[in-house]
Design a protein around this motif. Sequence first.
Motif, PDB file in Angstrom:
ATOM      1  N   ILE A 231       0.850  -1.205   0.000  1.00 44.43           N
ATOM      2  CA  ILE A 231       0.000   0.000   0.000  1.00 44.43           C
ATOM      3  C   ILE A 231       0.881   1.248   0.000  1.00 44.43           C
ATOM      4  O   ILE A 231       0.629   2.199  -0.749  1.00 44.43           O
ATOM      5  N   LEU A 232       1.917   1.248   0.824  1.00 44.59           N
ATOM      6  CA  LEU A 232       2.820   2.396   0.899  1.00 44.59           C
ATOM      7  C   LEU A 232       3.517   2.637  -0.445  1.00 44.59           C
ATOM      8  O   LEU A 232       3.641   3.786  -0.895  1.00 44.59           O
ATOM      9  N   GLU A 233       3.958   1.570  -1.090  1.00 44.41           N
ATOM     10  CA  GLU A 233       4.609   1.714  -2.396  1.00 44.41           C
ATOM     11  C   GLU A 233       3.627   2.281  -3.421  1.00 44.41           C
ATOM     12  O   GLU A 233       3.999   3.143  -4.233  1.00 44.41           O
ATOM     13  N   LYS A 234       2.381   1.822  -3.372  1.00 40.94           N
ATOM     14  CA  LYS A 234       1.355   2.332  -4.282  1.00 40.94           C
ATOM     15  C   LYS A 234       1.134   3.835  -4.064  1.00 40.94           C
ATOM     16  O   LYS A 234       0.842   4.571  -4.997  1.00 40.94           O
ATOM     17  N   GLU A 235       1.312   4.280  -2.810  1.00 42.40           N
ATOM     18  CA  GLU A 235       1.138   5.700  -2.479  1.00 42.40           C
ATOM     19  C   GLU A 235       2.397   6.524  -2.741  1.00 42.40           C
ATOM     20  O   GLU A 235       2.430   7.716  -2.467  1.00 42.40           O
ATOM     21  N   GLY A 236       3.447   5.874  -3.258  1.00 41.34           N
ATOM     22  CA  GLY A 236       4.642   6.597  -3.648  1.00 41.34           C
ATOM     23  C   GLY A 236       5.755   6.658  -2.609  1.00 41.34           C
ATOM     24  O   GLY A 236       6.742   7.365  -2.805  1.00 41.34           O
ATOM     25  N   TYR A 237       5.636   5.927  -1.521  1.00 38.17           N
ATOM     26  CA  TYR A 237       6.717   5.886  -0.535  1.00 38.17           C
ATOM     27  C   TYR A 237       7.854   5.029  -1.088  1.00 38.17           C
ATOM     28  O   TYR A 237       7.621   4.015  -1.732  1.00 38.17           O
ATOM     29  N   GLN A 238       9.076   5.453  -0.804  1.00 33.93           N
ATOM     30  CA  GLN A 238      10.246   4.769  -1.344  1.00 33.93           C
ATOM     31  C   GLN A 238      11.202   4.380  -0.223  1.00 33.93           C
ATOM     32  O   GLN A 238      11.086   4.850   0.906  1.00 33.93           O
ATOM     33  N   ASN A 239      12.166   3.531  -0.568  1.00 37.57           N
ATOM     34  CA  ASN A 239      13.203   3.104   0.373  1.00 37.57           C
ATOM     35  C   ASN A 239      12.621   2.510   1.655  1.00 37.57           C
ATOM     36  O   ASN A 239      13.073   2.819   2.759  1.00 37.57           O
ATOM     37  N   LEU A 240      11.634   1.674   1.491  1.00 37.87           N
ATOM     38  CA  LEU A 240      10.983   1.040   2.642  1.00 37.87           C
ATOM     39  C   LEU A 240      11.814  -0.147   3.126  1.00 37.87           C
ATOM     40  O   LEU A 240      12.418  -0.852   2.321  1.00 37.87           O
ATOM     41  N   PRO A 241      11.845  -0.368   4.433  1.00 38.66           N
ATOM     42  CA  PRO A 241      12.625  -1.498   4.947  1.00 38.66           C
ATOM     43  C   PRO A 241      12.040  -2.833   4.490  1.00 38.66           C
ATOM     44  O   PRO A 241      10.851  -2.952   4.222  1.00 38.66           O
ATOM     45  N   ALA A 242      12.899  -3.842   4.442  1.00 42.19           N
ATOM     46  CA  ALA A 242      12.483  -5.178   4.014  1.00 42.19           C
ATOM     47  C   ALA A 242      11.579  -5.850   5.042  1.00 42.19           C
ATOM     48  O   ALA A 242      10.767  -6.695   4.695  1.00 42.19           O
ATOM     49  N   GLN A 243      11.728  -5.467   6.296  1.00 42.90           N
ATOM     50  CA  GLN A 243      10.894  -6.033   7.361  1.00 42.90           C
ATOM     51  C   GLN A 243      10.600  -4.949   8.384  1.00 42.90           C
ATOM     52  O   GLN A 243      11.257  -3.909   8.393  1.00 42.90           O
ATOM     53  N   PRO A 244       9.618  -5.171   9.243  1.00 41.98           N
ATOM     54  CA  PRO A 244       9.282  -4.145  10.227  1.00 41.98           C
ATOM     55  C   PRO A 244      10.423  -3.915  11.217  1.00 41.98           C
ATOM     56  O   PRO A 244      11.191  -4.830  11.513  1.00 41.98           O
ATOM     57  N   MET A 245      10.546  -2.698  11.692  1.00 42.25           N
ATOM     58  CA  MET A 245      11.591  -2.351  12.650  1.00 42.25           C
ATOM     59  C   MET A 245      11.176  -2.844  14.038  1.00 42.25           C
ATOM     60  O   MET A 245       9.997  -2.823  14.387  1.00 42.25           O
ATOM     61  N   LEU A 246      12.141  -3.247  14.826  1.00 43.20           N
ATOM     62  CA  LEU A 246      11.881  -3.829  16.141  1.00 43.20           C
ATOM     63  C   LEU A 246      11.098  -2.888  17.058  1.00 43.20           C
ATOM     64  O   LEU A 246      10.188  -3.315  17.767  1.00 43.20           O
ATOM     65  N   ASP A 247      11.436  -1.609  17.046  1.00 39.07           N
ATOM     66  CA  ASP A 247      10.781  -0.650  17.944  1.00 39.07           C
ATOM     67  C   ASP A 247       9.564   0.027  17.322  1.00 39.07           C
ATOM     68  O   ASP A 247       9.075   1.032  17.837  1.00 39.07           O
TER      69      ASP A 247
END
Length: 163
Positions: free
Chosen positions: A87-103
Motif C-alpha cells: 500500500i505504501l509503495e502504491k502511495e509513492g513511498y520509497q526506500n521502505l525497509p524489508a521487514q518491520p523495525m523492532l521498535d
Amino acid sequence: MKQKLIAEGINDFHVIKNLANKRLRVIDFGFENERRLKSFFVVAGSKEELKSKFELTFEEADIQNIGIIIDADETGAVATWHSIKRILEKEGYQNLPAQPMLDGTIIVGVNKPKIGIWIMPDNQSAGYLEYFLASLIPDEDNLLPLVRQNVQYLLDNQINRFT
C-alpha cells in the motif's frame, strides 16, 4: 493538522486508550470528549478493512500522521508488513525497509503523511494483541499459571466454550 490511528479491532482501541491513560496520565489522549477521540481513532474490524481504511485515509485533506496497529496473526510480522508495504509503495513511498523495525516502523515521505506501524505482538513474531498483553505480565506473577491451568481445564472438558 489531522491525524488518524487505525486499529484492527475494538480491543486494540480499549487497550491503547487504557495504556495511554495509565502510562501518560492523559485522559483520552488529551481529547475533550469521546466524539473527538473517535474521530482520531478508527476501528477497522478486520485486517482487510484496516488496509482499505488505510488506503482511504490518504485521500483525506490535511492528513499529516497516520498510525496503524495490526496483528501479525499466524502468518507473522514480515508477511503482515509486506501487505502494508504494498500500500505504501502504491502511495509513492520509497526506500521502505524489508521487514518491520523492532521498535515500530516510522515511514517519512516527501510531501506525504508520516506513517507509524506497530505489528502485534512485537513487530517480529507471529501473534496477536493478546500475546502483547501477556508479555506485559511479570515473570514472577503467581496468578497467570493458575489462570492458564484453569482455562485449559475448561477447554479440555468442554465446560465452557467462549469467544
